[in-house]
Design a protein around this motif. Structure first.
Motif, PDB file in Angstrom:
ATOM      1  N   GLY A 241       0.838  -1.197   0.000  1.00  0.00           N
ATOM      2  CA  GLY A 241       0.000   0.000   0.000  1.00  0.00           C
ATOM      3  C   GLY A 241       0.865   1.235   0.000  1.00  0.00           C
ATOM      4  O   GLY A 241       1.141   1.800   1.058  1.00  0.00           O
ATOM      5  N   SER A 243       1.727   5.206  -0.693  1.00  0.00           N
ATOM      6  CA  SER A 243       0.881   6.340  -0.274  1.00  0.00           C
ATOM      7  C   SER A 243      -0.034   6.860  -1.375  1.00  0.00           C
ATOM      8  O   SER A 243      -1.012   7.542  -1.090  1.00  0.00           O
ATOM      9  N   CYS A 272       2.097   0.479   6.333  1.00  0.00           N
ATOM     10  CA  CYS A 272       1.310   1.425   7.133  1.00  0.00           C
ATOM     11  C   CYS A 272      -0.176   1.277   6.805  1.00  0.00           C
ATOM     12  O   CYS A 272      -1.015   1.306   7.685  1.00  0.00           O
ATOM     13  N   HIS A 273      -0.469   1.124   5.516  1.00  0.00           N
ATOM     14  CA  HIS A 273      -1.863   0.976   5.093  1.00  0.00           C
ATOM     15  C   HIS A 273      -2.264  -0.500   5.011  1.00  0.00           C
ATOM     16  O   HIS A 273      -3.267  -0.924   5.565  1.00  0.00           O
ATOM     17  N   ASP A 299       0.394   1.456  10.596  1.00  0.00           N
ATOM     18  CA  ASP A 299      -0.123   2.770  11.018  1.00  0.00           C
ATOM     19  C   ASP A 299      -1.610   2.686  11.390  1.00  0.00           C
ATOM     20  O   ASP A 299      -2.494   3.085  10.605  1.00  0.00           O
ATOM     21  N   LYS A 302      -4.095   5.405  10.637  1.00  0.00           N
ATOM     22  CA  LYS A 302      -4.600   5.607   9.279  1.00  0.00           C
ATOM     23  C   LYS A 302      -5.741   4.637   8.972  1.00  0.00           C
ATOM     24  O   LYS A 302      -6.711   5.010   8.326  1.00  0.00           O
TER      25      LYS A 302
HETATM   26  C1  LIG Z   1       2.966   4.466   2.948  1.00  0.00           C
HETATM   27  C2  LIG Z   1       3.189   5.478   4.027  1.00  0.00           C
HETATM   28  N1  LIG Z   1       4.224   5.322   4.867  1.00  0.00           N
HETATM   29  C3  LIG Z   1       4.461   6.186   5.860  1.00  0.00           C
HETATM   30  C4  LIG Z   1       3.664   7.285   6.048  1.00  0.00           C
HETATM   31  C5  LIG Z   1       3.945   8.228   7.179  1.00  0.00           C
HETATM   32  O1  LIG Z   1       3.033   8.014   8.173  1.00  0.00           O
HETATM   33  P1  LIG Z   1       2.726   9.085   9.314  1.00  0.00           P
HETATM   34  O2  LIG Z   1       2.040  10.227   8.656  1.00  0.00           O
HETATM   35  O3  LIG Z   1       1.877   8.322  10.272  1.00  0.00           O
HETATM   36  O4  LIG Z   1       4.039   9.492   9.900  1.00  0.00           O
HETATM   37  C6  LIG Z   1       2.585   7.505   5.183  1.00  0.00           C
HETATM   38  C7  LIG Z   1       1.732   8.679   5.347  1.00  0.00           C
HETATM   39  O5  LIG Z   1       0.890   9.011   4.575  1.00  0.00           O
HETATM   40  C8  LIG Z   1       2.331   6.563   4.151  1.00  0.00           C
HETATM   41  O6  LIG Z   1       1.298   6.726   3.313  1.00  0.00           O
END
Ligand SMILES: Cc1ncc(COP(=O)(O)O)c(C=O)c1O
Length: 492
Positions: A241, A243, A272-273, A299, A302
């Protein structure tokens, strides 16, 4: 002194906190994603020193009238740009209680006697869901994960681990010749936090971007870069996933390619996703292979409807956290003092309580269903876009992101990318100005050759984690865009 909580003013405290709670609830349930746009010319009005205090109930009233209307509401179902809806009731309860309880997860014995173990439970649940092995937990070193303040913090810690794994004792000796500490990322879709982390930890801007196909590593290119830089790569980063498009990497292929060339490279996956898919029996097969990677960033703020800020970094071999430990006589040298394994963090709020509440309340099974429904909504939108002459789909929907562009009539499409980009940017600006709906926008290489392979597009992006979004909301947003275009044309 009624400003400070004590037995004598419990009733007053209750009234104030109730007022605050009501304001929070009203805000979350508002009709539009934003009521007003703040004009930065008025910044000075906010900067006056608060020399004389304002009674709390009055201050809350002022805040509700003068500040809240300018806030963006990620919980609103018209906010369709990011999934961070933060609207789990249990998650909100955990957030409120964590602030009341004021446990400090730097130490265990006197700072966070039970919170420490609740945090361990949350990390254990995540490890199990993602397929990492669980070992008996006799100390903090056996847990195999830490709670950080966000995906950026988790990625930065993963890069620190990669650095120490690559050149032991860099923590003590410092970086010698930063260009030997390279990191590989996929081109065009990587998150900036990796490059920033490399710079923060003294490894400079030595990030190599490898060509991609359909927003995944081009494996031949990856091989080439690995061989050309053999011995000088500390980490390869993949995305479950990314961003922008939420594409899931070919995890097993990346793992095999990298480990065949250099076993010592730290394989990090930014999930994170996509870690959310691990909750669903139906969808978890999409992320098989994730358990092979040395570290995984997640995360929850999110993707699990949890209020900000919370992330968890998990590592395959729990004992590797010893590589980045730093101790002091101000941190207790006890078996369960988290402060020994949380770089960049000192005092730490019990943020994991939000996850504990949410998971205990909803349960893994039902969370899985919520994630499935979220992915289904994205698929329905993609289908609508494919069936509409006005819109063109840019990505292959893997999770919950639908990247698309307004093109007027795709059956008679002149691929004037400059013009199409401009129109979509104008749609985005107008949407932002009106504050009724929100879709995200960014630049993205056309990696699937939908318009022209490699061309830079500025599409719109739907991505939601809000379970309140229904199919009719998808019709509404598409109709809204068509209406905006008409208004833009009428004003020309
Ligand atoms: C794939 C990915 N990694 C890391 C991050 C950074 O996360 P955070 O905003 O919680 O620091 C994001 C934020 O959009 C993201 O989409």
């Amino acid at each position: 002194m009624k400003e400070i909580l004590k037995i004598e003013n419990k009733k007053y405290a209750y009234q104030c906190l109730n007022q605050a709670l009501n304001m929070g609830l009203n805000f979350k349930l508002e009709k539009n994603f934003k009521e007003k746009n703040f004009n930065v010319d008025n910044l000075n009005d906010l900067l006056d020193n608060p020399v004389e205090g304002i009674e709390l109930k009055e201050l809350l009233k002022y805040f509700e009238k003068e500040i809240i209307p300018y806030c963006s509401n990620f919980s609103n179902k018209n906010f369709m740009g990011f999934p961070d809806s933060g609207n789990s009731l249990a998650g909100l309860s955990g957030a409120i209680l964590a602030d009341f309880l004021q446990q400090n997860l730097i130490n265990s014995s006197f700072c966070a006697p039970i919170a420490t173990y609740i945090e361990i439970a949350v990390i254990k649940w995540f490890r199990e869901l993602l397929g990492y092995k669980i070992i008996p937990i006799n100390s903090i070193w056996d847990v195999g994960g830490i709670i950080t303040y966000g995906g950026t913090g988790s990625n930065a810690t993963a890069m620190l681990l990669a650095r120490e794994n690559f050149r032991k004792n860099t923590m003590i000796n410092g970086v010698n010749n930063a260009s030997d500490y390279k990191i590989i990322v996929p081109k065009g879709i990587n998150h900036y936090s990796i490059k920033s982390s490399s710079m923060w930890i003294g490894c400079g801007n030595n990030v190599i971007e490898v060509e991609t196909d359909n927003y995944r590593y081009n494996i031949q290119e990856l091989k080439k870069v690995l061989l050309a830089n053999k011995g000088k790569i500390m980490s390869v980063v993949s995305y479950v996933g990314d961003s922008r498009t939420m594409t899931i990497e070919n995890l097993k292929e990346v793992y095999q390619t990298v480990k065949e060339i250099d076993k010592n490279i730290w394989l990090h996956v930014d999930a994170c996703h996509g870690f959310s898919l691990s909750f669903s029996d139906k969808l978890k097969n999409k992320i098989v292979g994730i358990e092979l990677f040395d570290s995984i960033a997640t995360d929850p703020h999110k993707v699990l409807n949890i209020p900000y800020c919370i992330s968890a970094l998990l590592i395959k071999d729990p004992h590797k956290f010893k590589l980045i430990t730093s101790t002091s006589d101000l941190i207790m040298q006890e078996d369960f003092a988290w402060g020994q394994v949380t770089p960049f963090i000192g005092s730490k709020c019990w943020i994991s309580l939000k996850i504990w509440f949410m998971m205990k309340n909803i349960g893994i099974k039902k969370i899985g269903k919520i994630i499935e429904q979220r992915c289904e909504i994205a698929n329905i939108l993609a289908h609508k876009i494919n069936n509409s002459k006005h819109f063109i789909l840019i990505n292959e929907v893997n999770i919950n992101a639908v990247v698309f562009m307004y093109v007027k009539d795709k059956n008679n499409l002149k691929k004037d990318i400059k013009k199409i980009n401009l129109l979509n940017q104008r749609i985005y600006s107008k949407m932002l100005e009106e504050g009724i709906y929100y879709l995200h926008s960014f630049s993205l290489p056309d990696d699937r050759g939908i318009m022209e392979k490699g061309a830079i597009l500025t599409p719109l992006r739907f991505m939601s984690g809000n379970p309140n979004i229904k199919e009719e909301d998808l019709n509404n947003i598409l109709n809204y865009i068509i209406k905006l275009v008409k208004e833009l044309e009428d004003n020309e």
